[in-house]
Design a protein around this motif. Structure first.
Motif, PDB file in Angstrom:
ATOM      1  N   TRP A 127       0.458   6.245  -7.053  1.00 52.31           N
ATOM      2  CA  TRP A 127      -0.815   6.899  -7.357  1.00 52.31           C
ATOM      3  C   TRP A 127      -0.700   8.411  -7.158  1.00 52.31           C
ATOM      4  O   TRP A 127      -1.170   9.191  -7.968  1.00 52.31           O
ATOM      5  CB  TRP A 127      -1.925   6.347  -6.467  1.00 52.31           C
ATOM      6  CG  TRP A 127      -2.471   5.018  -6.897  1.00 52.31           C
ATOM      7  CD1 TRP A 127      -2.679   4.584  -8.169  1.00 52.31           C
ATOM      8  CD2 TRP A 127      -2.907   3.965  -6.045  1.00 52.31           C
ATOM      9  NE1 TRP A 127      -3.221   3.318  -8.158  1.00 52.31           N
ATOM     10  CE2 TRP A 127      -3.368   2.911  -6.878  1.00 52.31           C
ATOM     11  CE3 TRP A 127      -2.958   3.801  -4.663  1.00 52.31           C
ATOM     12  CZ2 TRP A 127      -3.879   1.715  -6.372  1.00 52.31           C
ATOM     13  CZ3 TRP A 127      -3.462   2.609  -4.169  1.00 52.31           C
ATOM     14  CH2 TRP A 127      -3.917   1.584  -4.999  1.00 52.31           C
ATOM     15  N   ARG A 128      -0.078   8.812  -6.077  1.00 50.42           N
ATOM     16  CA  ARG A 128       0.049  10.236  -5.763  1.00 50.42           C
ATOM     17  C   ARG A 128       0.919  10.956  -6.787  1.00 50.42           C
ATOM     18  O   ARG A 128       0.598  12.054  -7.221  1.00 50.42           O
ATOM     19  CB  ARG A 128       0.621  10.394  -4.356  1.00 50.42           C
ATOM     20  CG  ARG A 128       0.345  11.727  -3.721  1.00 50.42           C
ATOM     21  CD  ARG A 128       0.670  11.787  -2.231  1.00 50.42           C
ATOM     22  NE  ARG A 128       1.283  10.626  -1.639  1.00 50.42           N
ATOM     23  CZ  ARG A 128       2.587  10.536  -1.322  1.00 50.42           C
ATOM     24  NH1 ARG A 128       3.403  11.538  -1.561  1.00 50.42           N
ATOM     25  NH2 ARG A 128       3.055   9.455  -0.747  1.00 50.42           N
ATOM     26  N   ASP A 154       0.602   3.838  -2.940  1.00 53.24           N
ATOM     27  CA  ASP A 154       0.194   5.200  -2.587  1.00 53.24           C
ATOM     28  C   ASP A 154       1.102   6.231  -3.249  1.00 53.24           C
ATOM     29  O   ASP A 154       0.629   7.217  -3.809  1.00 53.24           O
ATOM     30  CB  ASP A 154       0.201   5.378  -1.070  1.00 53.24           C
ATOM     31  CG  ASP A 154      -0.214   6.792  -0.672  1.00 53.24           C
ATOM     32  OD1 ASP A 154      -1.355   7.173  -0.994  1.00 53.24           O
ATOM     33  OD2 ASP A 154       0.608   7.504  -0.082  1.00 53.24           O
ATOM     34  N   ARG A 171      -6.247   4.503  -8.000  1.00 53.49           N
ATOM     35  CA  ARG A 171      -6.618   4.294  -6.599  1.00 53.49           C
ATOM     36  C   ARG A 171      -8.134   4.085  -6.489  1.00 53.49           C
ATOM     37  O   ARG A 171      -8.617   3.261  -5.717  1.00 53.49           O
ATOM     38  CB  ARG A 171      -6.184   5.508  -5.766  1.00 53.49           C
ATOM     39  CG  ARG A 171      -6.472   5.383  -4.293  1.00 53.49           C
ATOM     40  CD  ARG A 171      -6.244   6.701  -3.544  1.00 53.49           C
ATOM     41  NE  ARG A 171      -4.976   7.305  -3.802  1.00 53.49           N
ATOM     42  CZ  ARG A 171      -3.882   7.168  -3.043  1.00 53.49           C
ATOM     43  NH1 ARG A 171      -3.928   6.412  -1.966  1.00 53.49           N
ATOM     44  NH2 ARG A 171      -2.777   7.793  -3.338  1.00 53.49           N
ATOM     45  N   ALA A 210       0.822  -1.213   0.000  1.00 49.36           N
ATOM     46  CA  ALA A 210       0.000   0.000   0.000  1.00 49.36           C
ATOM     47  C   ALA A 210       0.858   1.266   0.000  1.00 49.36           C
ATOM     48  O   ALA A 210       0.525   2.245  -0.668  1.00 49.36           O
ATOM     49  CB  ALA A 210      -0.953  -0.005   1.198  1.00 49.36           C
ATOM     50  N   GLU A 211       1.959   1.245   0.746  1.00 53.27           N
ATOM     51  CA  GLU A 211       2.861   2.397   0.764  1.00 53.27           C
ATOM     52  C   GLU A 211       3.440   2.663  -0.614  1.00 53.27           C
ATOM     53  O   GLU A 211       3.539   3.813  -1.053  1.00 53.27           O
ATOM     54  CB  GLU A 211       4.015   2.167   1.745  1.00 53.27           C
ATOM     55  CG  GLU A 211       3.705   2.485   3.178  1.00 53.27           C
ATOM     56  CD  GLU A 211       4.967   2.457   4.021  1.00 53.27           C
ATOM     57  OE1 GLU A 211       5.689   3.472   4.036  1.00 53.27           O
ATOM     58  OE2 GLU A 211       5.227   1.410   4.643  1.00 53.27           O
TER      59      GLU A 211
END
Length: 122
Positions: A16-17, A13, A72, A9-10
């Motif tokens: 995606w960011r 993330d 996401r 997930a990290e």
């Protein structure tokens, strides 16, 4: 769909960011701002995400560049679909979910339903 693990997930993330392909080194450097993690650990988990179909990769010189296959929002929608699928009574589960929404979320849901209805009739 299985929920992403903590490090998965990290990594996702950040990708995606950033909304652009990135190297493992970039991901490691960003994670290391908050906590120490080995390059090889992130490289292994990134490769696992690639093998699971979560990431695309392409060569840039000697390094691999990784980018997400799904947004996401698509990931979140798939998790919601799985959660509803776990219920023996999907309409009741959906009703309970909607009861927990705030007014802005209910408004967004109504808008999405209207858009979906328009697509069905087109």
């Amino acid at each position: 769909m299985r929920r992403l693990g903590e490090l998965e997930a990290e990594i996702m993330d950040r990708l995606w960011r950033w909304n652009r392909p990135a190297t493992v080194r970039e991901v490691v450097n960003d994670i290391n701002k908050d906590r120490d993690i080995a390059y090889t650990t992130v490289m292994t988990v990134t490769n696992i995400l690639y093998n699971k179909g979560w990431l695309l990769r392409g060569k840039s010189g000697r390094a691999w560049l990784y980018s997400p296959v799904r947004t996401r929002e698509q990931y979140s929608a798939a998790l919601m679909e799985d959660a509803l699928g776990a219920s023996e009574d999907r309409p009741v589960a959906l009703a309970h979910f909607v009861e927990q929404m705030n007014p802005d979320e209910v408004s967004a849901l109504r808008k999405a339903l209207r858009a979906a209805k328009r697509q069905d009739t087109a």
